[in-house]
Design a protein around this motif. Structure first.
Motif, PDB file in Angstrom:
ATOM      1  N   GLN A   1       0.814  -1.217   0.000  1.00 18.79           N
ATOM      2  CA  GLN A   1       0.000   0.000   0.000  1.00 18.79           C
ATOM      3  C   GLN A   1       0.848   1.267   0.000  1.00 18.79           C
ATOM      4  O   GLN A   1       0.347   2.352  -0.282  1.00 18.79           O
ATOM      5  CB  GLN A   1      -0.957   0.015   1.198  1.00 18.79           C
ATOM      6  CG  GLN A   1      -0.352   0.379   2.539  1.00 18.79           C
ATOM      7  CD  GLN A   1       0.253  -0.816   3.254  1.00 18.79           C
ATOM      8  OE1 GLN A   1       0.275  -1.912   2.705  1.00 18.79           O
ATOM      9  NE2 GLN A   1       0.728  -0.616   4.460  1.00 18.79           N
ATOM     10  N   ARG A   2       2.146   1.142   0.289  1.00 17.73           N
ATOM     11  CA  ARG A   2       3.036   2.302   0.289  1.00 17.73           C
ATOM     12  C   ARG A   2       3.425   2.749  -1.115  1.00 17.73           C
ATOM     13  O   ARG A   2       3.958   3.839  -1.294  1.00 17.73           O
ATOM     14  CB  ARG A   2       4.314   1.972   1.074  1.00 17.73           C
ATOM     15  CG  ARG A   2       4.074   1.678   2.534  1.00 17.73           C
ATOM     16  CD  ARG A   2       3.902   2.969   3.317  1.00 17.73           C
ATOM     17  NE  ARG A   2       3.658   2.675   4.709  1.00 17.73           N
ATOM     18  CZ  ARG A   2       2.575   3.026   5.363  1.00 17.73           C
ATOM     19  NH1 ARG A   2       1.607   3.675   4.740  1.00 17.73           N
ATOM     20  NH2 ARG A   2       2.431   2.745   6.638  1.00 17.73           N
ATOM     21  N   ILE A   3       3.150   1.897  -2.108  1.00 18.40           N
ATOM     22  CA  ILE A   3       3.609   2.167  -3.468  1.00 18.40           C
ATOM     23  C   ILE A   3       2.505   2.846  -4.267  1.00 18.40           C
ATOM     24  O   ILE A   3       1.389   2.343  -4.370  1.00 18.40           O
ATOM     25  CB  ILE A   3       4.045   0.856  -4.153  1.00 18.40           C
ATOM     26  CG1 ILE A   3       5.212   0.231  -3.386  1.00 18.40           C
ATOM     27  CG2 ILE A   3       4.417   1.104  -5.603  1.00 18.40           C
ATOM     28  CD1 ILE A   3       5.611  -1.132  -3.885  1.00 18.40           C
ATOM     29  N   GLU A   4       2.841   3.976  -4.845  1.00 20.42           N
ATOM     30  CA  GLU A   4       1.877   4.742  -5.641  1.00 20.42           C
ATOM     31  C   GLU A   4       1.462   3.936  -6.871  1.00 20.42           C
ATOM     32  O   GLU A   4       2.295   3.327  -7.545  1.00 20.42           O
ATOM     33  CB  GLU A   4       2.515   6.073  -6.069  1.00 20.42           C
ATOM     34  CG  GLU A   4       1.568   7.021  -6.767  1.00 20.42           C
ATOM     35  CD  GLU A   4       2.231   8.353  -7.109  1.00 20.42           C
ATOM     36  OE1 GLU A   4       1.718   9.055  -7.992  1.00 20.42           O
ATOM     37  OE2 GLU A   4       3.266   8.668  -6.485  1.00 20.42           O
ATOM     38  N   ASN A   5       0.167   3.926  -7.142  1.00 15.92           N
ATOM     39  CA  ASN A   5      -0.380   3.221  -8.309  1.00 15.92           C
ATOM     40  C   ASN A   5      -0.012   1.737  -8.328  1.00 15.92           C
ATOM     41  O   ASN A   5       0.181   1.149  -9.389  1.00 15.92           O
ATOM     42  CB  ASN A   5       0.101   3.888  -9.612  1.00 15.92           C
ATOM     43  CG  ASN A   5      -0.390   5.304  -9.756  1.00 15.92           C
ATOM     44  OD1 ASN A   5      -1.532   5.616  -9.415  1.00 15.92           O
ATOM     45  ND2 ASN A   5       0.463   6.190 -10.239  1.00 15.92           N
ATOM     46  N   ILE A   6       0.050   1.129  -7.149  1.00 17.05           N
ATOM     47  CA  ILE A   6       0.445  -0.275  -7.080  1.00 17.05           C
ATOM     48  C   ILE A   6      -0.546  -1.172  -7.812  1.00 17.05           C
ATOM     49  O   ILE A   6      -0.156  -2.162  -8.440  1.00 17.05           O
ATOM     50  CB  ILE A   6       0.602  -0.730  -5.605  1.00 17.05           C
ATOM     51  CG1 ILE A   6       1.093  -2.185  -5.532  1.00 17.05           C
ATOM     52  CG2 ILE A   6      -0.708  -0.583  -4.840  1.00 17.05           C
ATOM     53  CD1 ILE A   6       2.443  -2.409  -6.174  1.00 17.05           C
ATOM     54  N   GLY A   7      -1.822  -0.823  -7.779  1.00 14.88           N
ATOM     55  CA  GLY A   7      -2.818  -1.638  -8.462  1.00 14.88           C
ATOM     56  C   GLY A   7      -2.563  -1.721  -9.954  1.00 14.88           C
ATOM     57  O   GLY A   7      -2.626  -2.806 -10.559  1.00 14.88           O
TER      58      GLY A   7
END
Length: 373
Positions: free
Chosen positions: A82-88
């Protein structure tokens, strides 16, 4: 090592063309579980979403750049994704472009990770939750009889893995856990403007354990309006600190419809918030502690066994009540929790008349194990 019930479930779903999301509070053992599973495989890549350079590598990355990061790995595990931007979107690109790669992402905030993955991973993911160690997992590890004898300890110190495995040092470890790790994800959310109010809110919820909760009343105690209290509780629930139980109502005018209770996922965290580690003998809140443990452990049991049930408590305006109700496919089961096994219990005639087909059960400190396994 304590075998977690999710282990076999996760192993059986590897390489099924699905991204696996493993959710749960920090320190519940997500990384330990995945490291154990990974031992059976070669070419496993671990990435830590808390690390700045990993976050940067994922920013606006193309499929070629992501493949360069992954290399020849067959399993890619992204901790605290969840810490990573645009992980989805990144997970979707990898999944669709390189379907032979098994992606596993963990998160300690379902609010953050679900929001970032729901739309991109629609139809592409399997989602699981890891709780603190369960009664049943400990019973399998060291025998049911030994774990039954540990009831008084678990009521006070709970089931976080580090706490369970370090007997004699529980208080220090619980204080460290609650102060340093537990609220990290909640406090980093932009909507938390006053972290000191959040702590006061949690303490107020801890003191009202087992009772109905009024957002207006709690707001008055901690200096927040009722809407902010509701928002904060929702965030705490999505960060696996507390969870809500709604009131059951079907037939009667005098059944409470909007009432709710707030439980803690772990007894030890609840007691750490109010710095009360007194032994169970003589505690004024022993009934509430017993109820919280049974409800939270039953949640683990139902989740791990894929029992799809709706859960409630029941109360009328005249204060008739039942501690816990499960509704599974229209079949209602009512439970009363009593710490004192010798205390006589009678189910409300109002409830029995309204729901004549419901089963009734009394759970005490002498026979609770069968309710949790």
């Amino acid at each position: 090592m304590i075998t977690r019930f999710l282990e076999q479930t996760l192993v059986s779903n590897l390489f099924k063309n699905k991204v696996i999301l493993l959710l749960g509070a920090r320190q519940t053992g997500k990384t330990t579980l995945l490291r154990k599973i990974a031992l059976a495989y070669n070419d496993v890549l671990w990435l830590n979403g808390d690390e700045y350079d990993i976050q940067e590598r994922f920013k606006k990355a193309t499929s070629t750049q992501l493949k360069s990061l992954i290399g020849n790995a067959k399993i890619v595990i992204i901790d605290e994704a969840q810490r990573i931007e645009n992980i989805g979107l990144s997970l979707k690109i990898i999944h669709d472009t390189y379907p032979e790669i098994q992606l596993i992402a963990t998160g300690s905030s379902s609010f953050e990770l679900k929001n970032k993955t729901n739309e991109p991973l629609t139809g592409r993911k399997l989602e699981y939750q890891l709780f603190p160690i369960s009664f049943a997992e400990m019973a399998n590890y060291q025998s049911e009889l030994i774990e039954i004898r540990q009831l008084s300890t678990r009521l006070v110190f709970g089931y976080y893995p580090e706490i369970v495995m370090h007997e004699g040092n529980e208080i220090e470890l619980l204080k460290s856990l609650s102060d340093s790790f537990l609220f990290k994800d909640v406090l980093m959310l932009e909507s938390i403007k006053k972290p000191e109010k959040l702590v006061k809110l949690l303490q107020a919820l801890a003191f009202q354990l087992g009772s109905e909760v009024s957002y207006n009343e709690i707001g008055g105690l901690v200096g927040l309006d009722s809407k902010t209290v509701e928002n904060y509780i929702n965030l705490l629930e999505k960060s696996f600190v507390v969870f809500k139980q709604n009131a059951f109502n079907r037939n009667l005018r005098n059944e409470l419809k909007m009432a709710k209770k707030i439980y803690f996922f772990d007894n030890g965290i609840r007691n750490a918030l109010i710095s009360n580690f007194q032994i169970v003998e003589g505690r004024q809140d022993i009934g509430a502690l017993f109820e919280n443990l049974l409800v939270s452990e039953r949640m683990k049991y139902n989740h791990y066994n894929r029992n799809y049930v709706n859960t409630y408590f029941w109360r009328t305006k005249e204060q008739q009540e039942i501690d816990y109700i499960e509704d599974q496919n229209g079949q209602i089961a009512a439970f009363e929790f009593k710490w004192n096994a010798h205390r006589k219990v009678k189910f409300s005639k109002t409830f029995l008349n309204a729901y004549p087909d419901a089963s009734t059960n009394i759970i005490t400190n002498q026979d609770f194990a069968s309710f949790l396994m």
